[in-house]
Every structure is written in structure tokens, then in C-alpha cells.
Design a protein around this motif. Structure first.
Motif, PDB file in Angstrom:
ATOM      1  N   ILE A   1       0.849  -1.193   0.000  1.00  0.00           N
ATOM      2  CA  ILE A   1       0.000   0.000   0.000  1.00  0.00           C
ATOM      3  C   ILE A   1       0.886   1.245   0.000  1.00  0.00           C
ATOM      4  O   ILE A   1       1.648   1.479   0.934  1.00  0.00           O
ATOM      5  CB  ILE A   1      -0.939   0.020   1.225  1.00  0.00           C
ATOM      6  N   LYS A   2       0.807   2.021  -1.065  1.00  0.00           N
ATOM      7  CA  LYS A   2       1.626   3.232  -1.185  1.00  0.00           C
ATOM      8  C   LYS A   2       1.115   4.324  -0.244  1.00  0.00           C
ATOM      9  O   LYS A   2      -0.097   4.534  -0.127  1.00  0.00           O
ATOM     10  CB  LYS A   2       1.607   3.729  -2.629  1.00  0.00           C
ATOM     11  N   THR A   3       2.037   5.015   0.375  1.00  0.00           N
ATOM     12  CA  THR A   3       1.653   6.044   1.358  1.00  0.00           C
ATOM     13  C   THR A   3       1.855   7.468   0.850  1.00  0.00           C
ATOM     14  O   THR A   3       1.506   8.416   1.550  1.00  0.00           O
ATOM     15  CB  THR A   3       2.460   5.872   2.657  1.00  0.00           C
ATOM     16  N   LYS A   4       2.408   7.628  -0.344  1.00  0.00           N
ATOM     17  CA  LYS A   4       2.752   8.980  -0.792  1.00  0.00           C
ATOM     18  C   LYS A   4       1.533   9.899  -0.907  1.00  0.00           C
ATOM     19  O   LYS A   4       1.645  11.104  -0.669  1.00  0.00           O
ATOM     20  CB  LYS A   4       3.499   8.937  -2.127  1.00  0.00           C
ATOM     21  N   ASN A   5       0.369   9.341  -1.253  1.00  0.00           N
ATOM     22  CA  ASN A   5      -0.822  10.175  -1.416  1.00  0.00           C
ATOM     23  C   ASN A   5      -1.509  10.510  -0.099  1.00  0.00           C
ATOM     24  O   ASN A   5      -2.422  11.340  -0.071  1.00  0.00           O
ATOM     25  CB  ASN A   5      -1.824   9.498  -2.358  1.00  0.00           C
ATOM     26  N   ILE A   6      -1.097   9.829   0.989  1.00  0.00           N
ATOM     27  CA  ILE A   6      -1.690  10.156   2.288  1.00  0.00           C
ATOM     28  C   ILE A   6      -0.630  10.575   3.308  1.00  0.00           C
ATOM     29  O   ILE A   6      -0.899  10.587   4.509  1.00  0.00           O
ATOM     30  CB  ILE A   6      -2.523   8.987   2.859  1.00  0.00           C
ATOM     31  N   LYS A   7       0.551  10.924   2.826  1.00  0.00           N
ATOM     32  CA  LYS A   7       1.580  11.357   3.771  1.00  0.00           C
ATOM     33  C   LYS A   7       1.175  12.627   4.502  1.00  0.00           C
ATOM     34  O   LYS A   7       1.677  12.907   5.593  1.00  0.00           O
ATOM     35  CB  LYS A   7       2.909  11.547   3.056  1.00  0.00           C
ATOM     36  N   PHE A   8       0.234  13.395   3.914  1.00  0.00           N
ATOM     37  CA  PHE A   8      -0.248  14.606   4.588  1.00  0.00           C
ATOM     38  C   PHE A   8      -0.920  14.266   5.915  1.00  0.00           C
ATOM     39  O   PHE A   8      -0.917  15.095   6.845  1.00  0.00           O
ATOM     40  CB  PHE A   8      -1.218  15.374   3.675  1.00  0.00           C
ATOM     41  N   ILE A   9      -1.492  13.062   6.032  1.00  0.00           N
ATOM     42  CA  ILE A   9      -2.141  12.655   7.280  1.00  0.00           C
ATOM     43  C   ILE A   9      -1.098  12.468   8.376  1.00  0.00           C
ATOM     44  O   ILE A   9      -1.290  12.901   9.522  1.00  0.00           O
ATOM     45  CB  ILE A   9      -2.966  11.374   7.087  1.00  0.00           C
ATOM     46  N   TYR A  10       0.020  11.848   8.035  1.00  0.00           N
ATOM     47  CA  TYR A  10       1.105  11.674   9.002  1.00  0.00           C
ATOM     48  C   TYR A  10       1.709  13.026   9.380  1.00  0.00           C
ATOM     49  O   TYR A  10       2.041  13.260  10.544  1.00  0.00           O
ATOM     50  CB  TYR A  10       2.177  10.751   8.421  1.00  0.00           C
ATOM     51  N   HIS A  11       1.846  13.908   8.399  1.00  0.00           N
ATOM     52  CA  HIS A  11       2.357  15.250   8.682  1.00  0.00           C
ATOM     53  C   HIS A  11       1.414  16.002   9.626  1.00  0.00           C
ATOM     54  O   HIS A  11       1.862  16.682  10.557  1.00  0.00           O
ATOM     55  CB  HIS A  11       2.526  16.044   7.381  1.00  0.00           C
ATOM     56  N   PHE A  12       0.113  15.877   9.354  1.00  0.00           N
ATOM     57  CA  PHE A  12      -0.865  16.543  10.217  1.00  0.00           C
ATOM     58  C   PHE A  12      -0.749  16.023  11.649  1.00  0.00           C
ATOM     59  O   PHE A  12      -0.792  16.800  12.609  1.00  0.00           O
ATOM     60  CB  PHE A  12      -2.286  16.298   9.690  1.00  0.00           C
ATOM     61  N   PHE A  13      -0.606  14.710  11.793  1.00  0.00           N
ATOM     62  CA  PHE A  13      -0.474  14.110  13.125  1.00  0.00           C
ATOM     63  C   PHE A  13       0.731  14.691  13.862  1.00  0.00           C
ATOM     64  O   PHE A  13       0.644  15.069  15.030  1.00  0.00           O
ATOM     65  CB  PHE A  13      -0.328  12.588  12.984  1.00  0.00           C
ATOM     66  N   ILE A  14       1.865  14.790  13.173  1.00  0.00           N
ATOM     67  CA  ILE A  14       3.080  15.323  13.789  1.00  0.00           C
ATOM     68  C   ILE A  14       2.899  16.795  14.161  1.00  0.00           C
ATOM     69  O   ILE A  14       3.189  17.206  15.297  1.00  0.00           O
ATOM     70  CB  ILE A  14       4.283  15.149  12.838  1.00  0.00           C
ATOM     71  N   PHE A  15       2.411  17.611  13.206  1.00  0.00           N
ATOM     72  CA  PHE A  15       2.209  19.040  13.473  1.00  0.00           C
ATOM     73  C   PHE A  15       1.225  19.255  14.617  1.00  0.00           C
ATOM     74  O   PHE A  15       1.435  20.114  15.483  1.00  0.00           O
ATOM     75  CB  PHE A  15       1.700  19.751  12.217  1.00  0.00           C
ATOM     76  N   ASN A  16       0.158  18.455  14.615  1.00  0.00           N
ATOM     77  CA  ASN A  16      -0.885  18.619  15.623  1.00  0.00           C
ATOM     78  C   ASN A  16      -0.366  18.346  17.027  1.00  0.00           C
ATOM     79  O   ASN A  16      -0.614  19.121  17.960  1.00  0.00           O
ATOM     80  CB  ASN A  16      -2.063  17.683  15.300  1.00  0.00           C
ATOM     81  N   TYR A  17       0.382  17.269  17.181  1.00  0.00           N
ATOM     82  CA  TYR A  17       0.834  16.913  18.528  1.00  0.00           C
ATOM     83  C   TYR A  17       2.036  17.747  18.984  1.00  0.00           C
ATOM     84  O   TYR A  17       2.224  17.952  20.189  1.00  0.00           O
ATOM     85  CB  TYR A  17       1.069  15.402  18.630  1.00  0.00           C
ATOM     86  N   ILE A  18       2.802  18.269  18.053  1.00  0.00           N
ATOM     87  CA  ILE A  18       3.814  19.268  18.430  1.00  0.00           C
ATOM     88  C   ILE A  18       3.113  20.508  18.983  1.00  0.00           C
ATOM     89  O   ILE A  18       3.526  21.084  20.002  1.00  0.00           O
ATOM     90  CB  ILE A  18       4.694  19.643  17.214  1.00  0.00           C
ATOM     91  N   PHE A  19       2.048  20.907  18.317  1.00  0.00           N
ATOM     92  CA  PHE A  19       1.255  22.053  18.776  1.00  0.00           C
ATOM     93  C   PHE A  19       0.683  21.814  20.173  1.00  0.00           C
ATOM     94  O   PHE A  19       0.769  22.680  21.055  1.00  0.00           O
ATOM     95  CB  PHE A  19       0.131  22.337  17.774  1.00  0.00           C
ATOM     96  N   LEU A  20       0.103  20.634  20.399  1.00  0.00           N
ATOM     97  CA  LEU A  20      -0.490  20.336  21.702  1.00  0.00           C
ATOM     98  C   LEU A  20       0.568  20.356  22.806  1.00  0.00           C
ATOM     99  O   LEU A  20       0.334  20.905  23.892  1.00  0.00           O
ATOM    100  CB  LEU A  20      -1.179  18.970  21.670  1.00  0.00           C
ATOM    101  N   ILE A  21       1.718  19.764  22.532  1.00  0.00           N
ATOM    102  CA  ILE A  21       2.791  19.752  23.539  1.00  0.00           C
ATOM    103  C   ILE A  21       3.232  21.181  23.856  1.00  0.00           C
ATOM    104  O   ILE A  21       3.417  21.546  25.026  1.00  0.00           O
ATOM    105  CB  ILE A  21       3.981  18.900  23.037  1.00  0.00           C
ATOM    106  N   PHE A  22       3.392  21.993  22.819  1.00  0.00           N
ATOM    107  CA  PHE A  22       3.797  23.389  23.030  1.00  0.00           C
ATOM    108  C   PHE A  22       2.752  24.153  23.850  1.00  0.00           C
ATOM    109  O   PHE A  22       3.096  24.931  24.749  1.00  0.00           O
ATOM    110  CB  PHE A  22       4.007  24.079  21.684  1.00  0.00           C
ATOM    111  N   VAL A  23       1.468  23.927  23.546  1.00  0.00           N
ATOM    112  CA  VAL A  23       0.388  24.611  24.270  1.00  0.00           C
ATOM    113  C   VAL A  23       0.457  24.309  25.761  1.00  0.00           C
ATOM    114  O   VAL A  23       0.371  25.220  26.600  1.00  0.00           O
ATOM    115  CB  VAL A  23      -0.986  24.187  23.708  1.00  0.00           C
ATOM    116  N   TYR A  24       0.626  23.044  26.114  1.00  0.00           N
ATOM    117  CA  TYR A  24       0.613  22.666  27.528  1.00  0.00           C
ATOM    118  C   TYR A  24       1.905  23.065  28.248  1.00  0.00           C
ATOM    119  O   TYR A  24       1.875  23.373  29.439  1.00  0.00           O
ATOM    120  CB  TYR A  24       0.345  21.173  27.665  1.00  0.00           C
ATOM    121  N   ILE A  25       3.009  23.090  27.523  1.00  0.00           N
ATOM    122  CA  ILE A  25       4.253  23.531  28.154  1.00  0.00           C
ATOM    123  C   ILE A  25       4.209  25.033  28.432  1.00  0.00           C
ATOM    124  O   ILE A  25       4.631  25.508  29.492  1.00  0.00           O
ATOM    125  CB  ILE A  25       5.473  23.192  27.272  1.00  0.00           C
ATOM    126  N   SER A  26       3.711  25.810  27.488  1.00  0.00           N
ATOM    127  CA  SER A  26       3.738  27.275  27.598  1.00  0.00           C
ATOM    128  C   SER A  26       2.609  27.846  28.448  1.00  0.00           C
ATOM    129  O   SER A  26       2.599  29.046  28.741  1.00  0.00           O
ATOM    130  CB  SER A  26       3.688  27.902  26.201  1.00  0.00           C
TER     131      SER A  26
END
Length: 433
Positions: free
Chosen positions: A367-392
């Protein structure tokens, strides 16, 4: 009984908002009805947003508003380019019959559980009542806690509470149900199987995700619905379909996100980042950057002109506090954050499903992932954001996690559902269905 009729009326009105300005049965446009309907809905929600900023209320003009919609739809559909008879075809009627049944069951649950959660009572309902009683955007300044999140979700609450023949706040929340159901129906429609299987998945995802608390005044359900829709449009960009409607839809979604919750502008930035990482041309990427940044700047310009507070949480978030953080404090916060994020991820049925799908896609290397790699990127960006929110945040981290993490995780959980659709479509066994 009258409440049932009013709920069905709200459903019909919501459906009408998906039928114009684009004729979904125009032979020259699209074979995918729900795709065109989603685009129509986003256009109309943005038009309602513009109404919410007017120095006068349109809620007393609801009869004129409804008559105007009927006239627009009548002239759009009854012309030579329209195959309006498709309204009565079996597949269209089946989809909307199941949609109505699910909507009706969920609405009955909300009508029988009228309590509101804390933020719903103390913040959102009060702002909604200001609009409900004929107030305007500028009148929100009379409410002491208006600075807790933008106003648009509460305007929609008031608008749909007034649009029916029973004027009651609960019917504004009934609109949230329609939006939530439509978003899941839309993503389920991308499954490349027969209609009865698409509808089965729709019902299953509703069963996994529905919880009355989500409709007890919280605004996260709007974020959930919009982000669920955005995943489909982003997939089209990554699949290189080059459809300008996908880009415009993402702009329309971003604008609503910005005006619905304080964290909405972060999700708009994430959507912009995913657009930039897609296969579209450089010109379209530059245009996207300019458009979304303009939407964000427009919000702050409106706040500045109307003298609203530009810093919504000065006590919780400030540079001085962040600068004072030491390694021990950050480490302690991170430990608490990871414990609670892990816990709430494992208590969210959709996220459990999403994580299992992520793992399965990695396991099945065909199963090729290149067309849905944006989902993995969103997951990473989203949880970086959440961690930053709670730390700050200067408040106690454990208290914040207990009171907000579950809702923040839910609000983005619909976005990842497209990975399930993609996995089923690519998995060889299901191609026979």
C-alpha cells in the motif's frame, strides 16, 4: 411531537444549504453529488459568517431568508442543464433516508438530555443568546468573557435556534448534529464500494464517535467536522487531481476554523503547510499562502477596528512565563503531557481505529503512502502544537490536561479517518466488493 417536526425542518434547511449556489445535478459539473454539496455548504457557511459581522441582525428576517433560498434553488435546478429528476433516484433517496434516520436518532438523544457543559453554560450559550436576542458582533463586548474564543460557532447556534418555527437554543445544537453527520457521510462516500457498504461505514463511524457531551455546548464538534472534510480535499491535492474547487474549499474551511476557536488559526496554518507540501504548482502555493495569511490578518484587523481584545488569554500565555521555564519544570510538564495524551488517545475510539489503520498501512508494504503522507504530517504538526500549548501554559498542567485534552484530541480525530478510507480502497480484497 412539535419538536420532532422542527428537528426535521432544521435537517431540511441544512440540506437546502448544500444545494446552492452550485446545482449538484448540473450535467456539466460533477458526478459526485456530496462533493458539490460539501462545497455549497462551505460557501453558505462563509456567507453566514459575513452576516455575523454586520452591524444589524438578520435573524428577524428568517421568512424572507427562506423564501430567497427557495427561489434561488428553483431557478438553479429547473433549467435545461439540470437533471432534477435525479432527486428521485434510488441511490440519492437511500443516502438521504439513512442520513435522516441517523440524524433523527442523535437529535432525539440531545433533545432528551438538555444539560450544558461548563464552558457551554458560562461562555458559549451567553454569546449565543446575545445573537439570539437580535444583538450584533459589536454587542459581544458587553459580555465580560467574550474574549474566550471567537464568535462564529455561537452565531450558528443562535441562527439555527431562530430559523425554525420553535425558537429554542437546543435547535441551534441540532445544526451541529447535521454538520457532524454530513462530514462523516462525506468521508464515507469516498469508499470505492457499493452504496450499502458506504452507508454501513457511515453508521459504524457514528456509533464509534457519538457522545452527547460533544453537543452540550462545546465548539469542538465544528472543528471535528471541518477537519474531516479538509482531509478529503487535501487528498485530492496530493493525488494531483488539480481541481481548483479543492483549494477554494480549504480556504473556506480555514476561514471558519479561524473564527470558531482560538486554536483554529493553528489548524489553518497546518492546512496551509500541507498545501505547500502538496504537488500543486508554485503559483498556487504562493496564492494559498497569501490567501490564508490574509484571512488571519483580516481577523485581527477586524478585532483591532472593533476594539476587541487581541490577546485572548494573557494570564495563561505570556512571554515572561515561557522565558522563566527551567529544564526541571519542562521535563515535569512533558512527563505529565505524555501520560495524559497517551491515556486520552487510548480512550478515543476513533483514534484507536486510526492508530490501528496507521500500523496496518505500514505493515502492508504494497500500500503506497505517498498520497496520504499529509495525514502523518498533520499528526506530527498537531501533537507538536499540543505539547507546546501545555508547556507554555502557566496553569497547572495536570488540571489543563484533565479538562481539555480529551476534547482537543477528539476535534482532530476525524481528519485521520481518511486513512481508513484509503486503506480499504487500496487493500486488494475490498476491490471485489
Amino acid at each position: 411531537m412539535i419538536e420532532i417536526f422542527n428537528s426535521i425542518y432544521i435537517f431540511i434547511f441544512f440540506t437546502l444549504l448544500t444545494l446552492f449556489p452550485i446545482n449538484i445535478f448540473n450535467k456539466k459539473i460533477s458526478d459526485n453529488n456530496l462533493y458539490s454539496q460539501s462545497f455549497n455548504m462551505l460557501i453558505n457557511l462563509n456567507i453566514l459568517f459575513l452576516f455575523s459581522l454586520l452591524p444589524f441582525s438578520i435573524l428577524d428576517l428568517k421568512i424572507h431568508f427562506i423564501i430567497l433560498i427557495f427561489f434561488i434553488i428553483f431557478f438553479a435546478y429547473f433549467n435545461k442543464n439540470s437533471d432534477y429528476k435525479r432527486f428521485f433516484k434510488k441511490d440519492f433517496l437511500l443516502i438521504y433516508f439513512i442520513f435522516l434516520i441517523v440524524f433523527f436518532i442523535l437529535t432525539s438523544n440531545v433533545l432528551n438530555n438538555l444539560f450544558l457543559e461548563w464552558d457551554g453554560q458560562k461562555f458559549y450559550l451567553i454569546k449565543s443568546i446575545i445573537f439570539f436576542q437580535g444583538g450584533t458582533f459589536n454587542d459581544l463586548k458587553t459580555f465580560e468573557y467574550n474574549y474566550f474564543h471567537p464568535h462564529y460557532g455561537q452565531y450558528l447556534w443562535a441562527f439555527f435556534a431562530r430559523i425554525g418555527f420553535i425558537e429554542n437554543e437546543v435547535f441551534g445544537r441540532v445544526f451541529y448534529i447535521a454538520l457532524y453527520c454530513f462530514s462523516i457521510l462525506f468521508v464515507s462516500s469516498k469508499l470505492k464500494v457499493k452504496d450499502y457498504l458506504k452507508l454501513s461505514l457511515f453508521v459504524l463511524l457514528i456509533l464509534l464517535s457519538f457522545d452527547y457531551d460533544l453537543f452540550a455546548g462545546w465548539q469542538e464538534i465544528i472543528l471535528f467536522s471541518l477537519l474531516t472534510l479538509s482531509a478529503v480535499y487535501l487528498f485530492n491535492l496530493y493525488e494531483n487531481k488539480k481541481n481548483i474547487f479543492d483549494l477554494i474549499s480549504l480556504f473556506l474551511i480555514s476561514n471558519i476554523l479561524i473564527w470558531t476557536k482560538a486554536e483554529g488559526f493553528v489548524y489553518a496554518f497546518i492546512i496551509l503547510s500541507l498545501i505547500v507540501l502538496s504537488k500543486i504548482s508554485v503559483q498556487k502555493k504562493l496564492f494559498s499562502i497569501l490567501t490564508i495569511f490574509s484571512l488571519i490578518l483580516l481577523k485581527y484587523l477586524i478585532f483591532y477596528i472593533t476594539e476587541f481584545d487581541l490577546d485572548p488569554r494573557p494570564v495563561q500565555y505570556n512571554i515572561e512565563y515561557v522565558a522563566s521555564l527551567d529544564f526541571t519544570t519542562i521535563f515535569s510538564k512533558l512527563k505529565t503531557i505524555f501520560i495524559f495524551l497517551t491515556y486520552y488517545l487510548t480512550t478515543n475510539e476513533l483514534m484507536i481505529l486510526n492508530i490501528l489503520v496507521f500500523a496496518s498501512i505500514i505493515f502492508f508494504k504494497s500500500i503506497k503512502t505517498k498520497n496520504i503522507k499529509f495525514i502523518y504530517h498533520f499528526f506530527i504538526f498537531n501533537y507538536i502544537f499540543l505539547i507546546f500549548v501545555y508547556i507554555s501554559n502557566s496553569f497547572d498542567t495536570e488540571y489543563l490536561m484533565r479538562t481539555t485534552a480529551e476534547r482537543l484530541i477528539f476535534s482532530t480525530s476525524g481528519f485521520y479517518l481518511f486513512s481508513l478510507i484509503y486503506f480499504i480502497n487500496e487493500f486488494k480484497f475490498y476491490k471485489k466488493l
